[in-house]
Design a protein around this motif. Sequence first.
Motif, short mmCIF file in Angstrom:
data_model
loop_
_atom_site.label_atom_id
_atom_site.label_comp_id
_atom_site.label_asym_id
_atom_site.label_seq_id
_atom_site.Cartn_x
_atom_site.Cartn_y
_atom_site.Cartn_z
N ILE A 44 0.85 -1.19 0.00
CA ILE A 44 0.00 0.00 0.00
C ILE A 44 0.89 1.23 0.00
CG2 ILE A 44 -1.80 1.27 1.24
CD1 ILE A 44 -2.51 -1.46 2.58
N GLY A 45 0.84 2.01 -1.08
CA GLY A 45 1.66 3.21 -1.19
C GLY A 45 2.81 2.96 -2.15
N ALA A 46 2.98 3.89 -3.12
CA ALA A 46 4.01 3.70 -4.14
C ALA A 46 5.02 4.83 -4.13
CB ALA A 46 3.36 3.57 -5.52
N GLY A 47 5.47 5.18 -2.93
CA GLY A 47 6.57 6.14 -2.83
C GLY A 47 7.88 5.39 -2.85
N HIS A 48 8.89 5.94 -2.22
CA HIS A 48 10.21 5.31 -2.26
C HIS A 48 10.22 3.98 -1.53
CE1 HIS A 48 11.65 8.95 -4.06
NE2 HIS A 48 11.05 9.64 -3.10
N ALA A 49 9.51 3.89 -0.39
CA ALA A 49 9.46 2.62 0.34
C ALA A 49 8.61 1.60 -0.41
CB ALA A 49 8.90 2.84 1.75
N GLY A 50 7.44 2.03 -0.88
CA GLY A 50 6.50 1.12 -1.53
C GLY A 50 7.07 0.52 -2.81
N CYS A 51 7.68 1.34 -3.65
CA CYS A 51 8.23 0.83 -4.91
C CYS A 51 9.36 -0.17 -4.66
CB CYS A 51 8.74 1.98 -5.78
SG CYS A 51 7.38 2.97 -6.46
N GLU A 52 10.22 0.12 -3.66
CA GLU A 52 11.30 -0.83 -3.35
C GLU A 52 10.71 -2.12 -2.78
OE1 GLU A 52 14.40 -0.53 -4.15
OE2 GLU A 52 14.75 1.64 -4.36
N SER A 81 25.98 -3.43 8.12
CA SER A 81 25.30 -2.49 7.24
C SER A 81 24.59 -1.37 7.99
CB SER A 81 24.25 -3.23 6.38
OG SER A 81 23.21 -3.71 7.20
N TYR A 82 24.48 -0.24 7.32
CA TYR A 82 23.69 0.88 7.85
C TYR A 82 22.21 0.48 7.90
CZ TYR A 82 27.22 4.53 8.22
OH TYR A 82 28.28 5.29 8.63
N ILE A 83 21.78 -0.35 6.96
CA ILE A 83 20.39 -0.81 7.00
C ILE A 83 20.16 -1.53 8.33
CG2 ILE A 83 18.67 -2.34 5.94
CD1 ILE A 83 20.01 -1.87 3.24
N GLY A 84 21.12 -2.37 8.72
CA GLY A 84 21.02 -3.09 9.98
C GLY A 84 20.99 -2.15 11.17
N LEU A 103 1.84 -8.89 8.31
CA LEU A 103 1.75 -7.44 8.11
C LEU A 103 3.12 -6.80 8.32
CD1 LEU A 103 0.16 -4.87 7.59
CD2 LEU A 103 -0.37 -4.76 10.03
N PHE A 104 3.56 -6.04 7.34
CA PHE A 104 4.87 -5.39 7.37
C PHE A 104 4.69 -3.89 7.18
CE2 PHE A 104 5.33 -9.73 6.24
CZ PHE A 104 6.50 -10.16 6.83
N LEU A 105 5.55 -3.09 7.82
CA LEU A 105 5.47 -1.64 7.68
C LEU A 105 6.82 -1.11 7.21
CD1 LEU A 105 3.66 -0.60 11.01
CD2 LEU A 105 2.64 -1.32 8.88
N ALA A 106 6.78 -0.14 6.29
CA ALA A 106 8.05 0.41 5.81
C ALA A 106 7.95 1.90 5.55
CB ALA A 106 8.48 -0.32 4.53
N GLY A 107 9.02 2.60 5.85
CA GLY A 107 9.13 4.01 5.47
C GLY A 107 8.73 4.97 6.56
N GLN A 108 8.27 6.12 6.14
CA GLN A 108 8.02 7.22 7.06
C GLN A 108 6.97 6.89 8.12
OE1 GLN A 108 8.68 10.65 4.95
NE2 GLN A 108 8.39 12.05 6.64
N ILE A 109 6.08 5.93 7.82
CA ILE A 109 5.08 5.52 8.80
C ILE A 109 5.76 5.01 10.07
CG2 ILE A 109 4.92 3.17 7.87
CD1 ILE A 109 1.96 3.17 8.60
N ASN A 110 7.00 4.49 9.94
CA ASN A 110 7.74 3.97 11.09
C ASN A 110 8.50 5.05 11.84
OD1 ASN A 110 6.85 1.41 10.56
ND2 ASN A 110 8.68 0.81 9.40
N GLU A 112 15.89 7.87 1.36
CA GLU A 112 16.81 6.74 1.41
C GLU A 112 16.44 5.81 2.56
OE1 GLU A 112 17.46 9.91 1.67
OE2 GLU A 112 18.51 10.52 -0.16
N GLU A 113 16.09 6.40 3.72
CA GLU A 113 15.68 5.60 4.87
C GLU A 113 14.44 4.79 4.50
OE1 GLU A 113 16.53 8.72 4.90
OE2 GLU A 113 17.91 9.13 6.55
N ALA A 114 13.50 5.46 3.80
CA ALA A 114 12.26 4.79 3.41
C ALA A 114 12.55 3.65 2.44
CB ALA A 114 11.31 5.80 2.76
N ALA A 115 13.36 3.92 1.42
CA ALA A 115 13.65 2.92 0.41
C ALA A 115 14.32 1.69 1.03
CB ALA A 115 14.55 3.52 -0.67
N ALA A 116 15.27 1.92 1.93
CA ALA A 116 15.99 0.80 2.55
C ALA A 116 15.03 -0.06 3.37
CB ALA A 116 17.12 1.33 3.43
#
Lengths: 425, 558
Positions: B7-15, B400-403, B357-364, B370-374
């Motif tokens: 749900i949502g096709a911004g940087h987090a959603g597309c990745e 990793s920085y992602i970690g 259910l998974f959450l990603a990006g600015q909602i978190n 970049e944070e959202a995409a990762a």
Amino acid sequence: METIYALSSGRPPAAVSVIRISGSKAHDAGRRLAGELPEGRHVALRQLTDPATGEVLDDALVLRFDAPASATAEDVVEIQCHGGRAVVDSILTALGQIGGLREAQPGEFTRRAFENGRIDLTEAEGLADLLEAETEAQRKAALALAEGGLTRQVANWQHHLLGLSAEAERAIDYDEDDELGIDPGLLRGCEKLLGELHEWLGRPRTEVLKDGVRVVVAGPVNAGKSSLINAIVGTERAIVSDVPGTTRDHIDVPLALGGLPILLTDTAGLRDTADRVEAIGIARASKLVGAADVLVWLGEPELAPQHPRLIKVHAKADLPGRETVPAGSIGVSSITGYGVSDILETVRARSKEVMPADGALSLNRRQAELVGEAVGSLSAALRAPDVVVLAESLRSARNAFDRLTGRAGVEDVLDALFGRFCLGK
Amino acid sequence: MFDVVVIGAGHAGCEAATAAARLGARVGLLTFDPGNLGQMSCNPSIGGVGKGHLVRELDVFDGLMARAADRAAIHRRMLNRSKGPAVWGPRVQADRRIYRAAVASLVASSGVEVLAGEAHGLLLKSGAVNGVSSSNGTVECRSAVIATGTFLDARMFVGERVMEGGRRGEQASNVLAGQIREIGLGQGRLKTGTPPRLDGRTIDWSRLEEQPSDRDPWTMSAMANGIGQPQLRCAKTRTNERTHEIIAANFNRSPLFAGSIEGRGPRYCPSIEDKVRRFADRDAHQIFLEPEGLDDHLVYPNGISTSLPEDVQAEFLRSIAGLERVKIARPGYAVEYEFVDPRRLKATLGVADITGLFLAGQINGTTGYEEAAAQGLVAGLNAAAHALALEEVRFDRRSSYIGVMIDDLTLQGVSEPYRMMTARAEHRLSLRADNATTRLGEAALATACVSDERSAQILGHFDQRGGIGWADTPEGSADLLYTPYVARQEREWEVVQRDSNVWIPSSFHFGDVPGLSTEMVERLSAAAPETLDQASRIAGITPAALSAVYVAIRRQAA
């Protein structure tokens, strides 16, 4: 958590004794003994009666503290009663008969204060020292530590470091201008802190306070070392005989000289020997001479070992032919007692040189090791090839301070402490 | 029936969608407006210090961001070049239109199905996701990823004007926000801001210091083939005392200070009114004028995000050198939005008590593309892994920085928008932007989410590492520079490792630890650390609390 009670002041008889009760049932126990308690942080005069028999025990001052504003962060009642043995015993017995109360183990009030976050590790270390303090100097140093002197000092260093770290991190994460090289102000800040830490590391260690100043008595065989020690101690502490080589191993006698903790060490006489046991003793004696804080030498003045704090003694001054005391030596006779007080005074004066100043803060070995680590990291920071390595060195220094106050390496730090508090029993 | 619906096709959603598709999942990507895929809502740049590391790491897993940034780059700058290779930060200015087109084409060729509509809610059955309902009906799925950015119950502020919506000219996602609050995920509100957009034709460029693009042809992606677009220049200007006077005189008209915005904004990306108020001693703040595109007059003035009224914006802008006659094409505004407590998430970004259910990006609670995409990558891979019954994919803070980011979020939670900074990475010396392939290549190959070309590139890189002349490559010489420091650090971490081995049993109640303050109990319980080391990294945990926990664990074990 059980409610604990103990006599918190010194051994009776005394003018006044202090009995402390800490835990959830403390107020209830206080009421059963003294009736209505005063408000929190107030004091009241109350008649104490035995709840079981109704017998009047004493008139005492009763203080009430409400959690968390108390020494242990639990509910506390403090009873200040007359300090006769019978009175104190009867109150303790009465408390013991109240359900859910038990006598505290040594150091348990401190332990609760620590576990409840009232004090941090350095303060707890100070309190542990305080409980073990036997001399005035030990007590003052422990008190400075327990009152958080070192905690405050470390907090200062941490604050200083944090400022430097923040500056380095700002340069890395926020500075779009990309100034060249490392900001000289940052290096100056590291140097300043480094100088301060060096000064602290240069201070005498608190171990001298705890273990005592090592005063080693040495000299050739049969020079009268053990007799001198016996004269000083006033008891037949060391084995004395006229047979040369009687003392085959060293003997430690702890003493308090005018409030200074002294560890008086009698050593095997120095000579060439065929006796293996004695040879070992002599080898040890040579080592002890090296480790001495103060060296008392009973041999020929010109044969005395090199030592920064050397006291030359002309022993057996009562014997014929030994009446003349050479310049720079103290004449003494263990038999007549002549010169013993001179020796004591000289030993005390030289010992004071290696003691931390009265009530001044100094570090124990564990703390010094960690401050040393921070010094190493700061030195590395000054040589860093770039600001990232500099920031890393600062982080490493912060880590050393964290371990000093118990924030990191919890295992190590607590193990060291719990060994002394006999925790977990 | 989809495996994964995003749900949502911004940087987090597309990745997230494309990562799930690369793992072999059938993916639906639900968005208000399919024309907005890859829209940059804020500044037109990708990367930076810390953020650039994330983009490079994402690239190793065949993420979109680095490749799209390379295609759209019209200005490239390696930040921090004088500060040591560990913190070099690759950053590009991207042509907005080209960037959007690049993301759209990468999504189109990924096999992801784009669905238009507004998400209304999740369909849950006995604690597990089994579908998503939208304004265009219901789709079934095994996993769902919510990546709604700032759109949850969002409000925009321009001075005294308040509008609903998560981005200029768009609506907010209110129905979904209702459900997120209902299932107890909503934590509170955060705020972010954006500066006014300027008409570049009204800027006096001749008076300003220029910042040309880097000469050396570095790229964001390891798979790029050269620089595609002509390179433009940026320019620098700065605010001055007059600017600050104008802003200070209008504090009372800022929704930030008038109290109408309740959400906390990021401390390290403050609005200009915040800067003026908090750093009264500074008489100037830097502004970068960044072109938004090759055939676009719009200019993005980086450094002056604001929610002051439009007339105040115009007045203070015109007090700035080079902007004396500037025209505002669109005023700046602040957005306030609902966010979720990321401590409710596992290291997979899956919600702990709702299966699938998974959450990603600015909602978190994060900020930044970049944070959202990762996070999109992590959530997408794990959503697919859940749907297809594959191994979970986890990232470690040591490699990793992602970690670092995932661990920080899920352990510490956020009180202000979270931005990736190198200072957050304790292993910073080894986590460089130039060695992302070395660090993560094996993990990327193991997840089997990369193309054949990427596999070949990773293997080639490993061969090169062992080969002659490695020490002369930039990565090789940086390795050499830091080796002694890394070794020393490793020794220091051994202590931490020991603390890591002190496990906190899952049955352990922090409330039972004698003398822990309510605040400590709350922090510890919320973060639910598994080891003493984790507990020591929770923000605000005192040494005394830590010791008390340790003692209590020992007692329990005794």
